[in-house]
Scaffold this active site. Sequence first.
Site, PDB file in Angstrom:
ATOM      1  N   LEU A  89       0.837  -1.196   0.000  1.00  0.00           N
ATOM      2  CA  LEU A  89       0.000   0.000   0.000  1.00  0.00           C
ATOM      3  C   LEU A  89       0.875   1.250   0.000  1.00  0.00           C
ATOM      4  O   LEU A  89       1.856   1.347   0.746  1.00  0.00           O
ATOM      5  CB  LEU A  89      -0.926   0.006   1.213  1.00  0.00           C
ATOM      6  CG  LEU A  89      -1.852  -1.210   1.343  1.00  0.00           C
ATOM      7  CD1 LEU A  89      -2.743  -1.069   2.567  1.00  0.00           C
ATOM      8  CD2 LEU A  89      -2.683  -1.414   0.091  1.00  0.00           C
ATOM      9  N   CYS A  90       0.465   2.189  -0.829  1.00  0.00           N
ATOM     10  CA  CYS A  90       1.210   3.445  -0.945  1.00  0.00           C
ATOM     11  C   CYS A  90       0.617   4.465   0.021  1.00  0.00           C
ATOM     12  O   CYS A  90      -0.349   5.164  -0.296  1.00  0.00           O
ATOM     13  CB  CYS A  90       1.141   3.958  -2.387  1.00  0.00           C
ATOM     14  SG  CYS A  90       1.973   5.543  -2.636  1.00  0.00           S
ATOM     15  N   LEU A  91       1.198   4.536   1.217  1.00  0.00           N
ATOM     16  CA  LEU A  91       0.754   5.480   2.242  1.00  0.00           C
ATOM     17  C   LEU A  91       1.965   6.241   2.771  1.00  0.00           C
ATOM     18  O   LEU A  91       3.109   5.795   2.626  1.00  0.00           O
ATOM     19  CB  LEU A  91       0.052   4.742   3.393  1.00  0.00           C
ATOM     20  CG  LEU A  91      -1.096   3.785   3.014  1.00  0.00           C
ATOM     21  CD1 LEU A  91      -1.576   3.045   4.238  1.00  0.00           C
ATOM     22  CD2 LEU A  91      -2.229   4.556   2.362  1.00  0.00           C
TER      23      LEU A  91
END
Length: 225
Positions: A89-91
């Site tokens: 996940l791109c967080l």
Amino acid sequence: MPKAKVTGATSRLKQDYLRLKNDPVPYVTAEPVPSNILEWHYVVKGPEKSPYEGGYYHGKIIFPREFPFKPPSIYMITPNGRFKTNTRLCLSITDFHPDTWNPAWSISTILTGLLSFMLEKTPTLGSIETSEYQKRCLAAESLDINIKNKMFCELFPEYVEEIEKLIKKREEALLKANNSNMNSNREVTTEQQSNMYYILTNLFVIVGFVLLAYMVKYVLISISD
């Protein structure tokens, strides 16, 4: 807590674990894998009045050996309608953005940030767009999916117990609904039979009157002749 060779990451993760137990994050539970303290699994319990209500969402966090100086990677395992499964996940709290990572952030901070982003609609790499109806359907399906996941069952026995009760309750409700439908069908059939009996009875009475009228007419004609 799992046993592991003492390193900077190990020491920090143990401290974070104790803090997390003393001050849990609302709606999110996390446990390290017994054989590897660098791999944690979490469960997001869908908050009330959200599309995820009633769902249990299982995922994992992989910490680097350089933690807390380098950020972890986060994955979602249970289908949820918000994040792709088994995809990094791109967080701002993950290794996709090492430039925004703050070593002071703890596991509690990571879990809180994950929940916050899950409840938003902001798109990012690894997120997907689905309707609230689809998310609610996936929330119901998450019970059956997680109960079959070995790691989920090993690390979160308290949730397994909750899910088993919910599944049993759901099955009882379905059985009750099916029985109710069967009873309703029987009532409809009985009513239809009663209506048919009433119609046939009236028909026989009318036919009887007609025959009687013809007989009376025949007798009168005979007498007249």
